[in-house]
Design a protein around this motif. Sequence first.
Motif, PDB file in Angstrom:
ATOM      1  N   GLU A   1       1.046  -1.319   0.107  1.00  0.00           N
ATOM      2  CA  GLU A   1       0.101   0.232  -0.186  1.00  0.00           C
ATOM      3  C   GLU A   1       0.893   1.126   0.039  1.00  0.00           C
ATOM      4  OE1 GLU A   1      -3.342   2.293   2.898  1.00  0.00           O
ATOM      5  OE2 GLU A   1      -3.237  -0.145   2.797  1.00  0.00           O
ATOM      6  N   LEU A   2       2.061   1.062   0.713  1.00  0.00           N
ATOM      7  CA  LEU A   2       2.845   2.272   0.659  1.00  0.00           C
ATOM      8  C   LEU A   2       3.549   2.291  -0.692  1.00  0.00           C
ATOM      9  CD1 LEU A   2       4.547   4.360   2.396  1.00  0.00           C
ATOM     10  CD2 LEU A   2       6.130   2.908   2.881  1.00  0.00           C
ATOM     11  N   VAL A   3       3.874   1.497  -1.465  1.00  0.00           N
ATOM     12  CA  VAL A   3       4.497   1.391  -2.644  1.00  0.00           C
ATOM     13  C   VAL A   3       3.466   2.146  -3.563  1.00  0.00           C
ATOM     14  CG1 VAL A   3       5.085   0.194  -4.674  1.00  0.00           C
ATOM     15  CG2 VAL A   3       5.874  -0.548  -2.299  1.00  0.00           C
ATOM     16  N   GLU A   4       2.036   1.904  -3.635  1.00  0.00           N
ATOM     17  CA  GLU A   4       1.074   2.361  -4.340  1.00  0.00           C
ATOM     18  C   GLU A   4       0.738   3.855  -4.147  1.00  0.00           C
ATOM     19  OE1 GLU A   4      -0.304   0.798  -6.946  1.00  0.00           O
ATOM     20  OE2 GLU A   4       1.086  -0.894  -6.717  1.00  0.00           O
ATOM     21  N   ASP A   5       0.927   4.220  -2.875  1.00  0.00           N
ATOM     22  CA  ASP A   5       0.787   5.701  -2.644  1.00  0.00           C
ATOM     23  C   ASP A   5       2.166   6.643  -2.697  1.00  0.00           C
ATOM     24  OD1 ASP A   5      -1.571   4.855  -1.582  1.00  0.00           O
ATOM     25  OD2 ASP A   5      -1.149   4.786   0.515  1.00  0.00           O
ATOM     26  N   SER A   6       3.018   5.892  -3.208  1.00  0.00           N
ATOM     27  CA  SER A   6       4.240   6.858  -2.992  1.00  0.00           C
ATOM     28  C   SER A   6       4.442   7.286  -4.685  1.00  0.00           C
ATOM     29  CB  SER A   6       5.434   6.129  -2.825  1.00  0.00           C
ATOM     30  OG  SER A   6       5.463   5.890  -1.396  1.00  0.00           O
ATOM     31  N   GLY A   7       5.057   8.757  -4.432  1.00  0.00           N
ATOM     32  CA  GLY A   7       5.392   9.107  -5.826  1.00  0.00           C
ATOM     33  C   GLY A   7       6.896   9.558  -6.029  1.00  0.00           C
ATOM     34  N   PRO A   8       7.170   9.915  -7.217  1.00  0.00           N
ATOM     35  CA  PRO A   8       8.657  10.177  -7.375  1.00  0.00           C
ATOM     36  C   PRO A   8       9.222  11.305  -6.512  1.00  0.00           C
ATOM     37  CG  PRO A   8       7.326  10.914  -9.403  1.00  0.00           C
ATOM     38  CD  PRO A   8       6.491  10.066  -8.414  1.00  0.00           C
ATOM     39  N   ASP A   9       8.326  12.152  -6.076  1.00  0.00           N
ATOM     40  CA  ASP A   9       8.853  13.348  -4.992  1.00  0.00           C
ATOM     41  C   ASP A   9       8.647  13.022  -3.741  1.00  0.00           C
ATOM     42  OD1 ASP A   9       9.538  14.774  -7.542  1.00  0.00           O
ATOM     43  OD2 ASP A   9       7.489  15.797  -7.612  1.00  0.00           O
ATOM     44  N   ASP A  10       8.233  11.807  -3.352  1.00  0.00           N
ATOM     45  CA  ASP A  10       7.853  11.654  -2.041  1.00  0.00           C
ATOM     46  C   ASP A  10       9.238  11.228  -1.030  1.00  0.00           C
ATOM     47  OD1 ASP A  10       5.179  12.237  -2.308  1.00  0.00           O
ATOM     48  OD2 ASP A  10       4.657  10.229  -2.378  1.00  0.00           O
ATOM     49  N   ALA A  11       9.183  11.570   0.102  1.00  0.00           N
ATOM     50  CA  ALA A  11      10.337  10.739   1.066  1.00  0.00           C
ATOM     51  C   ALA A  11       9.538   9.879   1.840  1.00  0.00           C
ATOM     52  CB  ALA A  11      10.903  11.918   1.937  1.00  0.00           C
ATOM     53  N   VAL A  12       9.919   8.594   1.819  1.00  0.00           N
ATOM     54  CA  VAL A  12       9.445   7.329   2.431  1.00  0.00           C
ATOM     55  C   VAL A  12      10.278   6.971   3.466  1.00  0.00           C
ATOM     56  CG1 VAL A  12       8.217   5.275   2.196  1.00  0.00           C
ATOM     57  CG2 VAL A  12       8.190   7.120   0.259  1.00  0.00           C
ATOM     58  N   VAL A  13       9.858   6.334   4.716  1.00  0.00           N
ATOM     59  CA  VAL A  13      10.439   5.693   5.557  1.00  0.00           C
ATOM     60  C   VAL A  13       9.751   4.443   5.881  1.00  0.00           C
ATOM     61  CG1 VAL A  13      10.872   5.729   8.083  1.00  0.00           C
ATOM     62  CG2 VAL A  13      11.372   7.903   6.726  1.00  0.00           C
ATOM     63  N   VAL A  14      10.499   3.348   6.121  1.00  0.00           N
ATOM     64  CA  VAL A  14       9.850   1.974   6.556  1.00  0.00           C
ATOM     65  C   VAL A  14      10.718   1.798   7.860  1.00  0.00           C
ATOM     66  CG1 VAL A  14       9.635  -0.369   6.043  1.00  0.00           C
ATOM     67  CG2 VAL A  14       9.077   1.449   4.217  1.00  0.00           C
ATOM     68  N   TYR A  15      10.022   1.583   8.917  1.00  0.00           N
ATOM     69  CA  TYR A  15      10.570   1.256  10.175  1.00  0.00           C
ATOM     70  C   TYR A  15      10.061  -0.190  10.673  1.00  0.00           C
ATOM     71  CZ  TYR A  15      11.217   1.517  15.358  1.00  0.00           C
ATOM     72  OH  TYR A  15      11.443   1.374  16.506  1.00  0.00           O
ATOM     73  N   TYR A  16      10.921  -0.831  11.402  1.00  0.00           N
ATOM     74  CA  TYR A  16      10.620  -2.040  11.747  1.00  0.00           C
ATOM     75  C   TYR A  16      11.087  -2.222  13.250  1.00  0.00           C
ATOM     76  CZ  TYR A  16      10.337  -7.066  12.985  1.00  0.00           C
ATOM     77  OH  TYR A  16      10.186  -8.390  13.637  1.00  0.00           O
ATOM     78  N   SER A  17      10.209  -2.767  14.225  1.00  0.00           N
ATOM     79  CA  SER A  17      10.777  -2.958  15.736  1.00  0.00           C
ATOM     80  C   SER A  17      10.310  -4.314  16.077  1.00  0.00           C
ATOM     81  CB  SER A  17      10.476  -1.801  16.423  1.00  0.00           C
ATOM     82  OG  SER A  17      10.901  -2.400  17.946  1.00  0.00           O
ATOM     83  N   GLY A  18      11.184  -5.106  16.404  1.00  0.00           N
ATOM     84  CA  GLY A  18      10.752  -6.622  16.748  1.00  0.00           C
ATOM     85  C   GLY A  18      11.867  -7.399  16.717  1.00  0.00           C
ATOM     86  N   HIS A  19      11.512  -8.901  16.828  1.00  0.00           N
ATOM     87  CA  HIS A  19      12.494  -9.819  16.486  1.00  0.00           C
ATOM     88  C   HIS A  19      12.911  -9.905  15.171  1.00  0.00           C
ATOM     89  CE1 HIS A  19      12.777 -11.350  20.605  1.00  0.00           C
ATOM     90  NE2 HIS A  19      11.281 -11.448  20.568  1.00  0.00           N
TER      91      HIS A  19
END
Length: 843
Positions: free
Chosen positions: A54-72
């Motif tokens: 969904e994040l991929v679909e919503d993102s455009g060429p001028d966007d700054a995107v962060v993917v964060y993961y906390s866990g094992h």
Amino acid sequence: MRRALLIGSETGGLSGVHADVEVMGQALAGLGFTVRPATGKDATAQGIVAGYRELVEDSGPDDAVVVYYSGHGGRQRNALASQDSTLPTWLQYIVPTDFDNRSDNRSRCILAEELTRLQLELTDRTCNVTVILDCCHAARMSRSGSAVPKALEHLHLPEEDLVRRWREARLGPSLGSDANPHAVRLVACAPHQSAYEIHDARLGRRHGVLTAALVRLLTGSDADALTWLDVLESVRGAVPASAAPQRPDVEGPADRLLFSLRTREGQGVLPVRVKDGVPVLPDAAVFGVAVGDRYELVAPGGETRLAGAVVAGISRGDAVLALEGLPDTAVLPPALSAWPVGAVLRQLPVVLLPAGHPGRDRIARELASSAQVRIVEETDDALATVRLEGDDGDDPAVQVANGMGQPLSGKAMSLDTAVEAVRALALGSYVRRLPSGTDRSVLPPDVEVQYLRLLSGGGEEELTHGAHLFVGDRLLVRITNRSGERRFVSLFDIGLAGALTWLTSSEQGGVTLESGEQYELGHEWGGGMPLQWPEKLPAGPAWAESFVAIVTDRPVDRLGRLGRLGRVGGTRGIPPASSSLEWLVDRLDTGRRDVPAPPGRDGGVRWEVRPFDFLLHPARRGSADEPMFEIDERPDDSFRLVTPRGPNMPGRVAVRLKELTVHSSRAFLRSRIRIDALVVTAASDEAGGPHRAATLRFDRIKDGDRLPFADVLVYEGPVDRFLDIAVWVARDDSPDVDLAEGMAAETGSEEVSTALSTLSALAAAEPTAAVVVGSAAAVAVLIRMAARMIDQSRGTSIGVYRTTLLPHQRFGVGDGVGRHPAQGLLRAQDMSLVFEVVDLSCG
């Protein structure tokens, strides 16, 4: 638009994951990000993938995107790797909230390769991507006391399912190089390490060590002025003693400013640490730092100079700094960096022509100050030759050639471009000469580095130094740790024009190799690293390219920033050397210093440098595939380039079969035996053409018989560039035509006609090196045609022989007559033979 997907999987005893997601969300929201948390049911394996897509679909060429993961995070040895060398030794994954669901026999995890594939889809939409992984075994994947490790030590998932999914993730478009060039990845620890969750007093709750340090930095600093390397230094300094084994790292384009595509340059910049109250440059001996080198200490952001510093000594591999302008080291802030001002590449000579050009003095000053070189009018060992064109002294056109006189561009350059080209050549020269550790810094050669060319029909060919390679060749680098300890490897490519590329940037301190572990670089390109010829580089003779592997016994920060040609903020350059102090790498004989020789280095990191040089031709490799021969004595095709000329070089030769014995004809009774021989050289049509074929037949031959002949002539004529010989022996069960007649009937085909024209042309002119080596493909056409004709008969092959004799061997004639072998017989499974080559030049 700024978007962030924050994934929190609170499983297996962790209790601070949801707090991690909360504080990270607040920090990013304060920086203008629209935050979407994914915890609980949204952090299942299916939910994570769905949220990512969904994040991929919503993102455009001028966007700054962060993917964060906390866990094992999980990492388990792949038992199937022993059965298939293409499989990874370790399988890495993150652990969703439904990891213990084993229904439909599928492992609920997300493999590192699956994360990489998702990350690639995201960077196809926008190049401004940041991935933050606060989990164990985080590196190379797109929490003792009160600290809880963020790994499930006893989680073991079925190898078959994981390997199947690993293969699926590798299908489709290439996953790119070792590190996705469009994504910054901040990881909590190295692949073999644990990341920890602790109670953070300042935040008031349990948090991941990486998350807590990063949040404090994002909310308490001018984030717009920081690069990810600045963040790395600050985060590493914030790791508490209870989590000491944890070593955060940054992968990808770490020179970027936070959440931006803008960078802050600075080759040669080193981190500053305070050890026992003393400021040092850690592991600086690896970079050739020595007593007397000068630096500026710069605060995070790269614009504020705090103090000057000079290297006062070397202790256990660290450079000890004496500060200038700061009386108390306690005032040093975290994430301080040292910018070189008096430690530069030795001033390599550059020829600047013509001497009387009106713009020469100005351009000489620019080259000396920006490229750190010295200008000379002539020398035999110039790094480059810079030639000014026209009469414009303010803005002349510039041509740059390397030390071999090869132009770096097919057209004139601007001054700025020319300076950058010379800087690249200087940096490449430095890295090529980087010395291995000495004395106590010596690292045993216990890591094997192999360079392999992947063959078109499958298989691989190990390369040696000086190999001749071609555009389109695909390479694989196989690195095996044969020591009993952990090792770290960084690999660089020094391109044709000196451009330095860091091939193993997935780990800043070097790719981690456990004892016995093997790492292969090249599969990421979808079938080996393809060799390419730079678009601006004129095609012509082969150019030198190099790989340099640096092996260490512990991770070394910023190996990717080797070299001393640095800039601050893109506007403030390194001042030119104003004294005779020049940078010197010990044992390389590259200059002198006006300070005492550095003291012996008493330990610290140990390292070994492994250069590998090859020649790249601008042409594509011709297909030189041939059928198998039981005895194949051909040298590597690159030896075709060794073409000495001299008064004693044979011009005409004779090739004679001296003896041939059949050991087994695979028949119950006496049989009829056929011998076919093909000899190929570079000869014009007027001299009889480039090949001769001969067929001999013998009747009533039984096993063990020596065929009834002596000195059978199979070739007599001119010889040039190479002498290729092929011999087939078969039961002659059918009345086929002789080989010469059959080949004559095939000369009308386009493939054969082209091959004959290529070989004939070799005798008429001095062709390029690419054409000479490519002649092997033309010879292969004739060999394949002859083998096909022989195979079409109903005869059973008994034995075959193949060789190539070259000018540096005097085409095998020795002092006039060359016997092959010199003693005894060439023995195959079903036959043995001996032949001779005779020099007829004086006859």
